[in-house]
Enzyme design. Structure first.
Site, mmCIF file in Angstrom:
data_model
loop_
_atom_site.group_PDB
_atom_site.id
_atom_site.type_symbol
_atom_site.label_atom_id
_atom_site.label_comp_id
_atom_site.label_asym_id
_atom_site.label_seq_id
_atom_site.Cartn_x
_atom_site.Cartn_y
_atom_site.Cartn_z
ATOM 1 N N GLU A 1 -5.432 -8.749 0.865
ATOM 2 C CA GLU A 1 -6.056 -8.418 2.152
ATOM 3 C C GLU A 1 -7.539 -8.178 1.917
ATOM 4 O O GLU A 1 -7.913 -7.478 0.964
ATOM 5 C CB GLU A 1 -5.491 -7.128 2.780
ATOM 6 N N GLU B 1 0.792 -1.225 0.000
ATOM 7 C CA GLU B 1 0.000 0.000 0.000
ATOM 8 C C GLU B 1 0.829 1.282 0.000
ATOM 9 O O GLU B 1 0.799 2.065 0.973
ATOM 10 C CB GLU B 1 -0.956 0.015 1.207
HETATM 11 C C1 FCB Z 1 -4.484 -2.131 5.513
HETATM 12 C C2 FCB Z 1 -3.112 -2.498 6.026
HETATM 13 C C3 FCB Z 1 -3.101 -3.576 7.068
HETATM 14 C C4 FCB Z 1 -4.273 -3.472 8.021
HETATM 15 C C5 FCB Z 1 -5.569 -3.274 7.279
HETATM 16 C C6 FCB Z 1 -6.780 -3.192 8.161
HETATM 17 O O1 FCB Z 1 -4.468 -0.828 5.045
HETATM 18 O O2 FCB Z 1 -2.297 -2.922 4.952
HETATM 19 O O3 FCB Z 1 -1.862 -3.540 7.724
HETATM 20 O O4 FCB Z 1 -4.039 -2.517 8.970
HETATM 21 O O5 FCB Z 1 -5.500 -2.145 6.473
#
Ligand code: FCB
Length: 456
Positions: free
Chosen positions: A364, A163
């Site tokens: 994620e 990110e």
């Molecule tokens: C993302 C992050 C991860 C976590 C999630 C909820 O932005 O990559 O580390 O905190 O959000």
């Protein structure tokens, strides 16, 4: 609803969020140590000093992963463990931890997916300008090489950055994340240097023999309020223009340079109005456009905007003049994030159309809720519903032709949720921080069954 035969199921974590042991075995200080120890930055003034104590409990944690039948585990390497000052000598004791972790995973038949940078920049580099300093990109490539040299014989899957939008625009733009700077020009510069670091590291990994290289972005479909609940809603011209501008700032800012070697006009215009484009040197875009295999997509919620004539730019969004960031009309998680599962399929289908040269992986996806343990169980029905809804959309995107290789839940464990500290629980496994007891939640048991059946 069955997934492709080689679809990869797993879970993700990040070093500073779970490891603890911040002073052990020669680890240097990171910007998150400094930031979390500065009162007022993190809810409840929580720090990652202990976190899930994963540094000492990784064997138990890999055992949990095995019980949950995970095929893949995405974790990040802490740069300050490996290279305490971010430059110069490598710390073999830091690398040895990841060496043990990788061996433990392989013995459990779990593929390691390594992320090289999940936001814990060595403080020594921040003291020299951090990501606003071009040299940090070169230091990152050297560090990536050192990690590859130690683990590359056993690890196939490598991600450079997690990110970069968040690292640049929350770290240097609105100051909500470490290092807590608030300056739009620094944020745009940092974004470029993160990309340069990605390109330089990706080339080093490739030359050294890495099989699979990935860039992980936080991406969201950008929608008007009406489009949230009606995919067929057609925005008017003014709204459509801000939608595309925000999409350029959030997603194309990173994927266009990485995959086409170009910057969107909108990003160059934002830089021109905020300190200039001098940090983009001749040849940089060609370096950033290094061949990669996968884009990792972290998705939580859509980004909802509409035209807001006369509004100034948001601190996290240089270039967003005239944009109103709006609320989605949808139920929310404990983070206050709207739950819009079909945002994920809309996003994946667009990304696979815009960037057909790479495969995609959901690296994620997950949700925080206020979980409670009772009689050794956590009945997190809302998280099960969240994951179920989003997995159906992943399946839908595959049916629509997206080249989707896998899905990783955020997160394996409850952990240090950055500026929110420990009060937000994203794990499928509950962690009692006082005793470090792990309790698989109902969602973990549900997920194990999905994995075992390769679908529903
Ligand atoms: C993302 C992050 C991860 C976590 C999630 C909820 O932005 O990559 O580390 O905190 O959000």
């Amino acid at each position: 609803m069955i997934f492709p035969e080689d679809f990869v199921w797993g879970a993700a974590t990040a070093s500073y969020q779970i490891e603890g042991a911040v002073k052990e075995d020669g680890r240097g200080q990171s910007i998150w140590d400094t930031f979390s120890h500065t009162p007022g930055n993190v809810a409840n003034d929580d720090t990652g000093d202990m976190a899930c104590d994963h540094y000492h409990r990784f064997r138990e944690d890999v055992g949990l992963m095995r019980e949950l039948r995970l095929a893949a585990y995405r974790f990040s390497v802490a740069w300050p463990r490996v290279q305490p000052d971010g430059a110069g000598p490598i710390n073999p004791r830091g690398l040895a931890f990841y060496d043990r972790l990788v061996d433990e995973l392989l013995a459990a038949d779990i593929s390691p997916y390594i992320t090289l940078y999940h936001w814990d920049l060595p403080q020594a580099l921040e003291d020299r300008g951090g990501w606003t300093d071009r040299d940090t990109a070169h230091r990152f490539a050297d560090y990536a090489q050192a990690v590859y040299d130690r683990l590359g014989d056993r690890v196939e899957h490598w991600a450079t950055l997690n990110e970069p939008w968040v690292a640049a625009f929350l770290g240097y733009g609105n100051g909500v994340h470490a290092p807590g700077r608030r300056d739009p020009a620094s944020a745009l510069r940092s974004a470029h240097h993160l990309l340069l670091g990605h390109g330089l590291a990706a080339r080093r990994l490739r030359t050294s023999g890495a099989r699979s290289i990935m860039l992980v972005v936080n991406s969201s479909p950008v929608l008007t309020p009406a489009q949230v609940n009606d995919p067929w809603a057609v925005p008017g011209d003014a709204d459509a223009a801000v939608v595309e501008r925000v999409h350029a700032l959030l997603t194309r800012q990173f994927l266009d340079p990485a995959l086409y070697g170009t910057y969107p006009e909108e990003v160059l215009e934002a830089a021109a109005r905020n300190g200039g484009t001098g940090h983009v040197q001749d040849g940089d875009l060609a370096l950033i456009n290094a061949p990669i295999d996968l884009v990792g997509v972290n998705y939580y919620n859509p980004c909802v905007v509409e035209a807001g004539p006369g509004l100034p730019a948001d601190a996290a969004w240089p270039g967003s003049e005239g944009v109103r960031f709006a609320q989605a009309d949808a139920p929310t998680t404990a983070m206050g994030w709207p739950i819009v599962p079909d945002g994920l399929s809309r996003l994946l289908v667009r990304l696979s159309r815009d960037y057909p040269q790479v495969g995609l992986m959901v690296t994620e996806n997950g949700a925080a809720f206020d979980d409670v343990v009772s009689d050794g169980r956590v009945h997190d029905a809302e998280r099960v519903a969240y994951l179920d809804g989003h997995l159906r959309e992943v399946h839908r995107a595959i049916e629509a032709g997206a080249d989707l290789r896998g899905y990783l839940v955020w997160s394996l464990l409850d952990n240090f949720e950055w500026a929110e500290g420990y009060r937000r629980r994203f794990g499928i496994v509950h962690v009692d921080y006082a005793t470090q007891t792990r309790t698989p939640k109902d969602s973990a048991l549900w997920y194990r069954d999905v994995i075992t059946g390769n679908g529903f």
